[in-house]
Design a protein around this motif. Structure first.
Motif, short mmCIF file in Angstrom:
data_model
loop_
_atom_site.label_atom_id
_atom_site.label_comp_id
_atom_site.label_asym_id
_atom_site.label_seq_id
_atom_site.Cartn_x
_atom_site.Cartn_y
_atom_site.Cartn_z
N SER A 86 -3.23 0.34 -9.34
CA SER A 86 -3.70 1.43 -8.50
C SER A 86 -5.21 1.43 -8.36
CB SER A 86 -3.26 2.77 -9.08
OG SER A 86 -1.86 2.86 -9.03
N ALA A 123 1.12 4.02 -3.04
CA ALA A 123 0.85 5.43 -2.79
C ALA A 123 2.06 6.28 -3.17
CB ALA A 123 0.48 5.65 -1.33
N SER A 145 0.84 -1.20 0.00
CA SER A 145 0.00 0.00 0.00
C SER A 145 0.87 1.25 0.00
CB SER A 145 -0.93 0.00 1.22
OG SER A 145 -1.80 -1.10 1.15
N TRP A 146 1.89 1.25 0.85
CA TRP A 146 2.78 2.40 0.90
C TRP A 146 3.51 2.60 -0.44
CZ3 TRP A 146 7.80 3.56 0.02
CH2 TRP A 146 8.22 4.83 0.42
N LYS A 183 -13.63 0.88 -0.10
CA LYS A 183 -14.42 -0.08 0.68
C LYS A 183 -14.09 0.03 2.16
CE LYS A 183 -15.05 -3.43 -3.01
NZ LYS A 183 -14.70 -4.75 -3.52
N ILE A 184 -12.81 0.13 2.46
CA ILE A 184 -12.38 0.23 3.85
C ILE A 184 -12.92 1.52 4.48
CG2 ILE A 184 -10.36 0.57 5.36
CD1 ILE A 184 -8.88 -1.34 3.38
N LEU A 185 -12.78 2.62 3.77
CA LEU A 185 -13.25 3.89 4.31
C LEU A 185 -14.77 3.90 4.49
CD1 LEU A 185 -10.96 6.38 2.37
CD2 LEU A 185 -10.84 5.75 4.78
N VAL A 236 -6.28 -0.92 -5.66
CA VAL A 236 -5.98 -0.37 -4.34
C VAL A 236 -6.97 0.73 -4.01
CG1 VAL A 236 -4.27 0.85 -2.95
CG2 VAL A 236 -3.55 -1.01 -4.44
N ASP A 237 -7.29 1.59 -4.99
CA ASP A 237 -8.26 2.65 -4.76
C ASP A 237 -9.62 2.07 -4.38
OD1 ASP A 237 -7.06 4.86 -7.43
OD2 ASP A 237 -6.32 4.48 -5.39
N ALA A 296 -10.18 -0.87 -3.00
CA ALA A 296 -10.06 -1.46 -1.66
C ALA A 296 -10.09 -0.37 -0.60
CB ALA A 296 -8.76 -2.27 -1.56
N ASN A 297 -9.39 0.72 -0.83
CA ASN A 297 -9.40 1.83 0.14
C ASN A 297 -10.79 2.42 0.29
OD1 ASN A 297 -6.72 1.72 0.91
ND2 ASN A 297 -6.05 3.06 -0.74
#
Length: 90
Positions: free
Chosen positions: A76, A44, A40-41, A85-87, A79-80, A82-83
């Protein structure tokens, strides 16, 4: 050097253990691990135009080629998604 490697792997295991516990606590379906955090890092960083040489150094890779291979597998948009969904569940 052997002790340093053992200490690193022990720390890595502890971090992954706590990340998994955190993931369960906040309801993330997948397993959070140090590997996930590193990916993830790195993603980003790449998406923010951080030079591969800097990402490579931060990840502790011996070669920028390793970092390029590492980043090639990350999309990307995935990951976007997934982020997002998490948020949404926070």
């Amino acid at each position: 050097m052997r002790d340093e490697k053992r200490l690193y792997h022990n720390a890595e295991a502890r971090i992954s253990y706590h990340l998994r516990k955190l993931g369960v606590k906040i309801g993330i379906k997948g397993k959070l691990t140090l590997y996930v955090a590193r990916h993830s890092w790195a993603t980003a960083a790449r998406d923010n135009q951080i030079p591969i040489s800097v990402i490579s150094e931060a990840l502790g890779h011996h070669s920028e080629i390793t970092t390029q291979i590492y980043l090639r597998f990350i999309k990307s948009s995935e990951v976007d998604d997934a982020n997002a969904k998490i948020l949404a569940v926070l």
